[in-house]
Design a protein around this motif. Structure first.
Motif, PDB file in Angstrom:
ATOM      1  N   ARG A 228      53.957  69.215  46.593  1.00 38.61           N
ATOM      2  CA  ARG A 228      53.249  69.082  45.319  1.00 38.61           C
ATOM      3  C   ARG A 228      52.720  67.663  45.176  1.00 38.61           C
ATOM      4  O   ARG A 228      53.416  66.782  44.644  1.00 38.61           O
ATOM      5  CB  ARG A 228      54.166  69.450  44.161  1.00 38.61           C
TER       6      ARG A 228
ATOM      7  N   SER B 152      49.915  71.621  47.455  1.00 36.88           N
ATOM      8  CA  SER B 152      49.493  71.896  46.082  1.00 36.88           C
ATOM      9  C   SER B 152      48.824  70.658  45.482  1.00 36.88           C
ATOM     10  O   SER B 152      49.393  69.553  45.509  1.00 36.88           O
ATOM     11  CB  SER B 152      50.710  72.298  45.234  1.00 36.88           C
TER      12      SER B 152
ATOM     13  N   LEU C 166      51.718  79.556  45.547  1.00 35.53           N
ATOM     14  CA  LEU C 166      53.114  79.152  45.425  1.00 35.53           C
ATOM     15  C   LEU C 166      54.046  80.355  45.471  1.00 35.53           C
ATOM     16  O   LEU C 166      55.094  80.318  46.127  1.00 35.53           O
ATOM     17  CB  LEU C 166      53.317  78.370  44.132  1.00 35.53           C
TER      18      LEU C 166
ATOM     19  N   ALA D   1      53.072  65.155  41.907  1.00 30.94           N
ATOM     20  CA  ALA D   1      54.335  65.300  41.200  1.00 30.94           C
ATOM     21  C   ALA D   1      55.121  64.000  41.288  1.00 30.94           C
ATOM     22  O   ALA D   1      54.911  63.159  42.183  1.00 30.94           O
ATOM     23  CB  ALA D   1      55.141  66.455  41.779  1.00 30.94           C
TER      24      ALA D   1
ATOM     25  N   ASP E 258      47.382  76.082  42.651  1.00 30.52           N
ATOM     26  CA  ASP E 258      48.724  76.673  42.715  1.00 30.52           C
ATOM     27  C   ASP E 258      48.683  78.198  42.793  1.00 30.52           C
ATOM     28  O   ASP E 258      49.529  78.889  42.225  1.00 30.52           O
ATOM     29  CB  ASP E 258      49.556  76.242  41.494  1.00 30.52           C
TER      30      ASP E 258
ATOM     31  N   GLN F  47      48.696  69.269  40.284  1.00 28.93           N
ATOM     32  CA  GLN F  47      49.174  68.201  39.425  1.00 28.93           C
ATOM     33  C   GLN F  47      48.421  66.886  39.613  1.00 28.93           C
ATOM     34  O   GLN F  47      48.733  65.900  38.946  1.00 28.93           O
ATOM     35  CB  GLN F  47      50.676  67.978  39.658  1.00 28.93           C
TER      36      GLN F  47
END
Length: 594
Positions: free
Chosen positions: A299, A426, A287, A302, A284, A429
């Motif tokens: 993401r 990304s 971002l 997510a 990240d 997560q």
């Protein structure tokens, strides 16, 4: 009676008229300087040279901002004379060695080093690879006053010391020194040093530490972005990756050396020129940059974000699109299992892929490709129903990705099809076990956009940035995917930028070395001592470049492209720094200002 002969006045020659016009009115000689006309001058003689020199090692002296006359007097030594002198010198070194050994003394390291250098030089001289020259290097410093001359001489000595050059003033001989540095081809000081061809070529006064300018007649460069400032010459390092033989780049550096900072600056400046950029971002770091320029962020990991690896490329009507999708699924399954399935399982997988698409009503006919794509769970269901023990075994091995802990990414249709001038994928997560898979899925989506048929004549440039590429390099299939993109991107007007801190994963495999070989732009920032030998061998670094990369500060590195190489230090505006930095102190300062 004697006749008085009339004398005709002498005809003034062009040389005398030039001397009358250009020569100083008077020259006052003192032990420490000369007073030439209304100015002052002093000559410095180079008496000590560094043990090793690189290209343009005289640049700190040539780029000194004051008035400085530098004269290089070269006198070639005939090969027979040079060989005889070397033979005599080597005999002296050997005599010193034997005398020390007879007295029980330890070997003198300076004598040992000099003897080895003399032996190497004698071999190159015998082979005709090198020649010897007597070289004198002299510097005449000019100033308006005596005090300014003293300060200028101190600055020149400091500039010489920065490259390990020792200089001494020509005390009581400044007149001879001044005439030596005039364009008269006369060395009145005769304080010379023997040099070989390589050292003399590196001292060529027209050499520069900057990148070469276009040759006369070649068109001037109109593209490129600012990489930074050359710390050796204070010149600008301006580089155009899109004018090279391929558009790929690789950035190698240890953690904390500023590689992501440099790449973010490169991304910003390419966006300004209309390049479309896609970034695979594991941490990240991109971002804030994407938010600032109106980019799109996907993401992975997510809640609600799904990727269906069985999706067919939208708008791709080529007859082999289903076959190419099946081959990618083979690669994906290999990455999911962390190994290539045995032959029986691969055969079962190939049957199951075609059967899964048939059950969804999708065949090789492009008219059926608009239908909803099946899911990974549909593929495992077909494997379970195959009846082959290998297919059942493969379905069981895929269970964690379909029904277990890792199913969240694949248990539904694709939720987003991003498009825009900047797309950031990304991976922060995603759990560690899914990082490599997520990176592969992101690269696949990016490749489909790059490889889309009939894309506006491929006039739009695309840059694909893979940060922390060691995540894919440690996996064989992932490295193959990167290799494919590095080989085929140029034909699609796309460039691949690979950034990694794990040098072993890149240079330790054949595929990693192939990715490096297919990068026309290579950037090396600060390296770890444990990796510098491998980096030096792979990129052909000199001893000076090795030392520079070991001691480089954050943001300083080396740009290499074929025979061209230059040092640079990344610079940024205040706005760019705010988007590129990840230092907590800088981010806290920004929040305080806001």
């Amino acid at each position: 009676m004697t006749r008085k002969r009339e004398r005709t006045p002498p005809v003034e020659t062009p040389a005398s008229s030039l001397a009358a016009a250009a020569a100083p009115a008077s020259v006052e000689v003192t032990p420490r300087f000369l007073r030439v006309g209304d100015g002052y001058a002093a000559t410095l003689v180079v008496t000590g040279y560094p043990a090793e020199v690189g290209p343009a090692w005289l640049e700190p002296l040539l780029s000194w901002p004051g008035r400085l006359d530098l004269a290089l007097h070269i006198d070639p030594i005939p090969a027979p004379v040079a060989a005889g002198r070397l033979r005599t010198q080597r005999a002296r070194f050997e005599s010193s060695r034997r005398a020390d050994a007879a007295k029980g003394k330890l070997a003198d390291p300076y004598v040992e080093a000099a003897a080895d250098d003399a032996a190497d030089l004698a071999e190159r001289l015998a082979r005709g690879v090198s020649k010897l020259f007597r070289v004198g290097l002299y510097l005449t410093v000019h100033a308006r006053t005596e005090a300014e001359l003293l300060e200028a001489c101190s600055q020149v000595k400091a500039a010489a010391a920065s490259t390990l050059i020792e200089v001494q003033p020509a005390t009581w001989r400044h007149l001879s020194g001044w005439t030596t540095t005039l364009p008269l081809a006369t060395d009145s000081l005769q304080m010379r040093r023997t040099m070989d061809t390589a050292a003399l070529a590196a001292a060529f006064p027209l050499a520069s530490a900057d990148l070469p300018a276009p040759l006369p007649g070649d068109p001037a460069s109109t593209g490129g972005v600012l990489y930074g400032i050359n710390p050796d010459s204070q010149g600008i390092v301006w580089w155009d990756r899109w004018s090279q033989e391929n558009y790929n780049s690789i950035v190698l550096a240890r953690s904390g050396a500023g590689k992501s900072y440099f790449v973010k600056l490169d991304v910003l400046r390419n966006l300004f020129q209309g390049v479309r950029v896609a970034v695979v971002d594991p941490e990240d770091e991109y971002l804030r940059l994407a938010d600032a320029v109106g980019g799109t962020i996907v993401r992975l990991g997510a809640s609600g974000v799904k990727i269906n690896p069985l999706d067919l490329p939208v708008g791709d009507n080529r007859p082999d699109v289903l076959t190419r999708r099946g081959l990618f699924l083979h690669t994906l399954i290999t990455v999911l299992l962390a190994e290539a399935p045995p032959p029986g399982e691969r055969a079962a997988l190939d049957r199951a892929i075609l059967q899964t698409y048939r059950q969804a009503g999708i065949t090789a006919d492009p008219a059926t490709h608009h239908r909803a794509a099946p899911l990974l769970k549909d593929l495992t269901a077909v494997l379970d129903a195959d009846g082959d023990p290998a297919a059942t075994q493969l379905a069981a091995r895929l269970a964690p990705w379909v029904h277990g802990s890792f199913a969240g990414l694949f248990d539904g249709p694709t939720t987003t099809r991003p498009d825009g001038h900047l797309i950031v994928w990304s991976l922060r997560q995603l759990p560690d076990e899914l990082r490599t898979v997520g990176q592969l899925l992101a690269l696949d989506a990016i490749w489909r956009s790059v490889d889309a048929p009939g894309r506006a004549g491929r006039s739009v440039r695309r840059l694909v940035v893979v940060d922390e590429a060691w995540l894919l390099m440690r996996d064989g299939e992932g490295a193959k995917f990167l290799f494919k993109m590095s080989k085929a991107g140029r034909k699609r007007n796309a460039g691949l930028s690979v950034i990694t801190q794990d040098v072993a994963d890149v240079l330790g495999t054949d595929l990693g070395q192939a990715v490096v070989a297919n990068a026309a732009t290579q950037v090396l920032l600060k390296q770890a001592p444990q990796a510098i030998d491998r980096v030096a061998d792979a990129f052909g670094l000199t001893a000076g470049e090795r030392r520079m990369l070991l001691s480089a500060r954050v943001g300083r590195g080396l740009l290499i492209s074929g025979p061209q190489r230059t040092a640079f230090e990344a610079i940024s505006s205040r706005a760019e720094h705010g988007l590129a930095t990840t230092k907590p102190s800088d981010l806290d300062d920004e929040e305080t200002e806001l």
